[in-house]
Design a protein around this motif. Structure first.
Motif, PDB file in Angstrom:
ATOM      1  N   ILE A   1     -62.745 -17.837   2.488  1.00 56.88           N
ATOM      2  CA  ILE A   1     -62.069 -18.155   1.231  1.00 56.88           C
ATOM      3  C   ILE A   1     -61.861 -19.665   1.204  1.00 56.88           C
ATOM      4  O   ILE A   1     -61.294 -20.240   2.140  1.00 56.88           O
ATOM      5  CB  ILE A   1     -60.714 -17.429   1.117  1.00 56.88           C
ATOM      6  CG1 ILE A   1     -60.917 -15.915   1.197  1.00 56.88           C
ATOM      7  CG2 ILE A   1     -60.012 -17.801  -0.189  1.00 56.88           C
ATOM      8  CD1 ILE A   1     -59.617 -15.131   1.266  1.00 56.88           C
ATOM      9  N   ALA A   2     -62.329 -20.311   0.135  1.00 54.56           N
ATOM     10  CA  ALA A   2     -62.289 -21.772   0.045  1.00 54.56           C
ATOM     11  C   ALA A   2     -61.354 -22.216  -1.068  1.00 54.56           C
ATOM     12  O   ALA A   2     -61.404 -21.677  -2.179  1.00 54.56           O
ATOM     13  CB  ALA A   2     -63.697 -22.312  -0.208  1.00 54.56           C
ATOM     14  N   VAL A   3     -60.518 -23.215  -0.769  1.00 46.43           N
ATOM     15  CA  VAL A   3     -59.621 -23.798  -1.766  1.00 46.43           C
ATOM     16  C   VAL A   3     -60.099 -25.217  -2.060  1.00 46.43           C
ATOM     17  O   VAL A   3     -60.229 -26.037  -1.147  1.00 46.43           O
ATOM     18  CB  VAL A   3     -58.162 -23.817  -1.270  1.00 46.43           C
ATOM     19  CG1 VAL A   3     -57.246 -24.436  -2.324  1.00 46.43           C
ATOM     20  CG2 VAL A   3     -57.696 -22.411  -0.927  1.00 46.43           C
ATOM     21  N   VAL A   4     -60.381 -25.492  -3.353  1.00 44.59           N
ATOM     22  CA  VAL A   4     -60.925 -26.789  -3.747  1.00 44.59           C
ATOM     23  C   VAL A   4     -60.253 -27.270  -5.036  1.00 44.59           C
ATOM     24  O   VAL A   4     -59.404 -26.595  -5.600  1.00 44.59           O
ATOM     25  CB  VAL A   4     -62.457 -26.714  -3.961  1.00 44.59           C
ATOM     26  CG1 VAL A   4     -63.165 -26.351  -2.671  1.00 44.59           C
ATOM     27  CG2 VAL A   4     -62.808 -25.716  -5.062  1.00 44.59           C
ATOM     28  N   ARG A   5     -60.693 -28.455  -5.480  1.00 43.80           N
ATOM     29  CA  ARG A   5     -60.159 -29.047  -6.698  1.00 43.80           C
ATOM     30  C   ARG A   5     -61.324 -29.374  -7.644  1.00 43.80           C
ATOM     31  O   ARG A   5     -62.173 -30.210  -7.322  1.00 43.80           O
ATOM     32  CB  ARG A   5     -59.415 -30.336  -6.349  1.00 43.80           C
ATOM     33  CG  ARG A   5     -58.848 -31.126  -7.529  1.00 43.80           C
ATOM     34  CD  ARG A   5     -58.619 -32.587  -7.133  1.00 43.80           C
ATOM     35  NE  ARG A   5     -57.664 -32.746  -6.055  1.00 43.80           N
ATOM     36  CZ  ARG A   5     -56.374 -33.034  -6.240  1.00 43.80           C
ATOM     37  NH1 ARG A   5     -55.908 -33.234  -7.461  1.00 43.80           N
ATOM     38  NH2 ARG A   5     -55.570 -33.164  -5.209  1.00 43.80           N
ATOM     39  N   GLY A   6     -61.402 -28.698  -8.817  1.00 44.32           N
ATOM     40  CA  GLY A   6     -62.384 -29.056  -9.836  1.00 44.32           C
ATOM     41  C   GLY A   6     -63.588 -28.133  -9.922  1.00 44.32           C
ATOM     42  O   GLY A   6     -64.004 -27.532  -8.933  1.00 44.32           O
ATOM     43  N   ASP A   7     -64.171 -28.047 -11.116  1.00 40.60           N
ATOM     44  CA  ASP A   7     -65.289 -27.144 -11.392  1.00 40.60           C
ATOM     45  C   ASP A   7     -66.523 -27.461 -10.554  1.00 40.60           C
ATOM     46  O   ASP A   7     -67.219 -26.549 -10.093  1.00 40.60           O
ATOM     47  CB  ASP A   7     -65.657 -27.199 -12.881  1.00 40.60           C
ATOM     48  CG  ASP A   7     -64.577 -26.611 -13.772  1.00 40.60           C
ATOM     49  OD1 ASP A   7     -63.778 -25.803 -13.262  1.00 40.60           O
ATOM     50  OD2 ASP A   7     -64.534 -26.957 -14.972  1.00 40.60           O
TER      51      ASP A   7
ATOM     52  N   PHE B   1     -57.377 -24.865  -7.119  1.00 38.09           N
ATOM     53  CA  PHE B   1     -55.917 -24.867  -7.144  1.00 38.09           C
ATOM     54  C   PHE B   1     -55.345 -25.688  -8.296  1.00 38.09           C
ATOM     55  O   PHE B   1     -54.133 -25.655  -8.535  1.00 38.09           O
ATOM     56  CB  PHE B   1     -55.347 -25.331  -5.791  1.00 38.09           C
ATOM     57  CG  PHE B   1     -55.450 -26.795  -5.514  1.00 38.09           C
ATOM     58  CD1 PHE B   1     -54.441 -27.661  -5.884  1.00 38.09           C
ATOM     59  CD2 PHE B   1     -56.542 -27.313  -4.834  1.00 38.09           C
ATOM     60  CE1 PHE B   1     -54.524 -29.014  -5.619  1.00 38.09           C
ATOM     61  CE2 PHE B   1     -56.634 -28.658  -4.559  1.00 38.09           C
ATOM     62  CZ  PHE B   1     -55.621 -29.513  -4.955  1.00 38.09           C
ATOM     63  N   THR B   2     -56.198 -26.415  -9.012  1.00 33.34           N
ATOM     64  CA  THR B   2     -55.698 -27.121 -10.201  1.00 33.34           C
ATOM     65  C   THR B   2     -55.565 -26.187 -11.395  1.00 33.34           C
ATOM     66  O   THR B   2     -54.924 -26.523 -12.381  1.00 33.34           O
ATOM     67  CB  THR B   2     -56.629 -28.286 -10.571  1.00 33.34           C
ATOM     68  OG1 THR B   2     -57.904 -27.769 -10.974  1.00 33.34           O
ATOM     69  CG2 THR B   2     -56.789 -29.248  -9.411  1.00 33.34           C
ATOM     70  N   LYS B   3     -56.189 -25.023 -11.308  1.00 35.56           N
ATOM     71  CA  LYS B   3     -56.172 -24.075 -12.437  1.00 35.56           C
ATOM     72  C   LYS B   3     -55.538 -22.738 -12.098  1.00 35.56           C
ATOM     73  O   LYS B   3     -55.130 -21.996 -12.987  1.00 35.56           O
ATOM     74  CB  LYS B   3     -57.605 -23.817 -12.917  1.00 35.56           C
ATOM     75  CG  LYS B   3     -58.325 -25.040 -13.471  1.00 35.56           C
ATOM     76  CD  LYS B   3     -59.717 -24.663 -13.931  1.00 35.56           C
ATOM     77  CE  LYS B   3     -60.446 -25.866 -14.523  1.00 35.56           C
ATOM     78  NZ  LYS B   3     -61.834 -25.491 -14.952  1.00 35.56           N
ATOM     79  N   GLU B   4     -55.492 -22.415 -10.805  1.00 32.60           N
ATOM     80  CA  GLU B   4     -55.020 -21.092 -10.400  1.00 32.60           C
ATOM     81  C   GLU B   4     -53.924 -21.210  -9.363  1.00 32.60           C
ATOM     82  O   GLU B   4     -53.853 -22.183  -8.619  1.00 32.60           O
ATOM     83  CB  GLU B   4     -56.186 -20.276  -9.812  1.00 32.60           C
ATOM     84  CG  GLU B   4     -57.408 -20.165 -10.712  1.00 32.60           C
ATOM     85  CD  GLU B   4     -58.592 -19.589  -9.975  1.00 32.60           C
ATOM     86  OE1 GLU B   4     -58.789 -18.370 -10.030  1.00 32.60           O
ATOM     87  OE2 GLU B   4     -59.318 -20.375  -9.325  1.00 32.60           O
TER      88      GLU B   4
END
Length: 346
Positions: free
Chosen positions: A177-183, A200-203
Motif C-alpha cells: 500500500i503506497a501513500v503519495v501526493r498528487g495524480d 493523501f491530499t485528496k483522501e
C-alpha cells in the motif's frame, strides 16, 4: 578535475556563484592512490539523496569539516589501480557508496568497497542503486524480515527510497500500500503494480486504507516504512496490527514523530531505526550481501530504477532544488558527460 565543493553551510539551491555555499571548481586536485589496494574511479553518475541536501544545510547527523566535496553513491569506470588490487582491472564498470566526494570527476576507494556492475546494467541505474535501494533492502529484508502475504504500508512512496521499497516489497511478495501526493505519482505507482495507492491530499489515509483492507479480508498493516515522519506517521499507527514493525527511515516532512511507548508495549510493536550508512562501520558484511543481491536483481530485471531528473555538475543547484521542492518522482542524478578513456594500471 571538476568537483563540486561545499565551502560554507547554506542553501545548495542558490545559483552557483562566488558567494554561494557550493561552487564548481574546475582545477580541483586529482585524488591519489593512497594505498596498494586503492582504486581510482572516473565517475559516470552520482546520486542525490535527501541526506546530501541536509548535510550542506548543516542539518544532517554527520557534519564534515569545511570545505568538502558532497556526494555518496556513484557508478563509474576503473581508471587506475594500486599494485595489490586483485578484484578489478582498468576499464571495469563499478559502483559504490562513499562518505563524501562523489560530486567530482574522480574518486578513490579501496577495492573492498567497490562492486562490479553486472553486464548489461546501465551505469546511471547502478549509480542510483546503493543508498536508496540499499536502505530499503536492509530495512525490509534484514530488519523487518518482510514475508509474502504481509501488508506493507509505505509513506512517501514516490521518492527515491519510497519507490525502492515498493519494488522490494513486491519482490518479497507483500501486499503493498503506497501513500503519495498528487495524480502523477498515483498513476506511476499504479503502473508499477502496487496493490493500493492513496493520494493523501485528496483522501483520508486511515479511512481509505481500512476500507481497502476490509475488501481484501486483511486485519491491518504488518510493516510501516516511514521516510516522512510528522503527522502522517502518527496517523498511520492506527492501522498497525498487533506485532507490527515500524521502520524509521527519515523525516522528509521536517518533523520528528513521537511513537507512544505505552501503545508499542500493549501492541507488541517493534521500532527499527535504520541509518543505512552506519552499517559500513558496524556490520559491513550485511551491506555487502545486500548490494550484491540488489545488483543481481537489477541484472535480472526484478527491480528497475526510476530516474526522475538528471543534471550536470554545473547544474547541481537545480538538482538540489528538485529534492527540496519535492519535484522528484524517483531518483535525482548528476551525470558527468566528460568521461575519458581509462588510463593504464599504475
Amino acid at each position: 578535475m571538476e568537483a563540486l565543493v561545499c565551502r560554507v553551510i547554506g542553501d545548495p539551491t542558490l545559483p552557483l556563484s562566488d558567494s554561494s555555499p557550493i561552487v564548481l571548481s574546475r582545477s580541483h586536485p586529482v585524488p591519489e592512490l593512497n594505498s596498494p589496494t586503492a582504486v581510482r574511479v572516473r565517475i559516470y553518475a552520482t546520486s542525490l539523496n535527501f541526506a546530501n541536501y541536509l548535510q550542506i544545510l548543516g542539518k544532517y547527523q554527520e557534519k564534515p569539516p569545511l570545505p568538502f566535496i558532497p556526494g555518496s553513491d556513484y557508478s563509474g569506470i576503473v581508471e587506475s589501480v594500486g599494485e595489490r588490487v586483485s578484484r578489478f582491472r582498468v576499464g571495469d564498470k563499478v559502483c559504490s557508496m562513499a562518505s563524501l566526494g562523489s560530486f567530482a570527476e574522480l574518486i578513490v576507494a579501496d577495492e573492498k568497497d567497490l562492486y562490479l556492475v553486472p553486464h548489461g546494467c546501465d551505469l546511471v541505474d547502478a549509480g542510483a542503486l546503493p543508498v536508496a535501494f540499499g536502505t530499503s533492502h536492509v530495512a525490509l529484508v534484514h530488519r523487518a524480515q518482510l514475508k509474502a502475504g504481509q501488508v506493507l504500508l509505505i509513506l512517501g512512496a514516490a521518492g527515491g527510497v519510497g519507490l525502492s521499497a515498493v519494488q522490494i516489497g513486491k519482490v518479497c511478495g507483500a501486499v503493498v500500500i503506497a501513500v503519495v501526493r498528487g495524480d502523477e505519482k498515483v498513476k506511476l505507482l499504479q503502473s508499477m503494480g502496487v496493490d493500493y495507492v492513496v493520494d493523501f491530499t485528496k483522501e483520508n489515509v486511515i479511512e481509505t486504507v481500512r476500507r481497502y483492507l476490509k475488501t481484501r479480508g486483511l486485519k491491518g498493516v504488518d510493516v510501516l516504512y516511514d521516510p516522512v515522519g510528522g503527522k502522517l506517521t502518527k496517523e498511520s499507527m492506527k492501522l498497525l496490527n498487533w506485532g507490527a514493525k515500524i521502520l524509521v527511515i527519515g523525516f522528509a516532512s521536517g518533523e520528528v514523530p513521537v511513537i507512544p511507548a505505552n501503545i508499542a508495549l500493549v501492541k507488541n510493536w517493534t521500532v527499527h531505526g535504520l541509518y543505512w550508512g552506519s552499517y559500513r562501520i558496524h556490520q559491513p558484511k550485511i551491506l555487502e550481501d545486500s548490494l550484491k543481491e540488489l545488483l543481481s536483481w537489477l541484472s535480472k530485471g526484478l527491480i528497475k530504477i526510476k530516474i526522475s531528473h538528471s543534471y550536470s555538475l554545473s547544474e547541481a543547484n537545480l538538482a538540489f532544488a528538485a529534492i527540496k521542492d519535492r519535484k522528484a518522482i524517483g531518483k535525482v542524478m548528476i551525470v558527468l558527460q566528460n568521461n575519458s578513456k581509462p588510463k593504464s594500471k599504475l
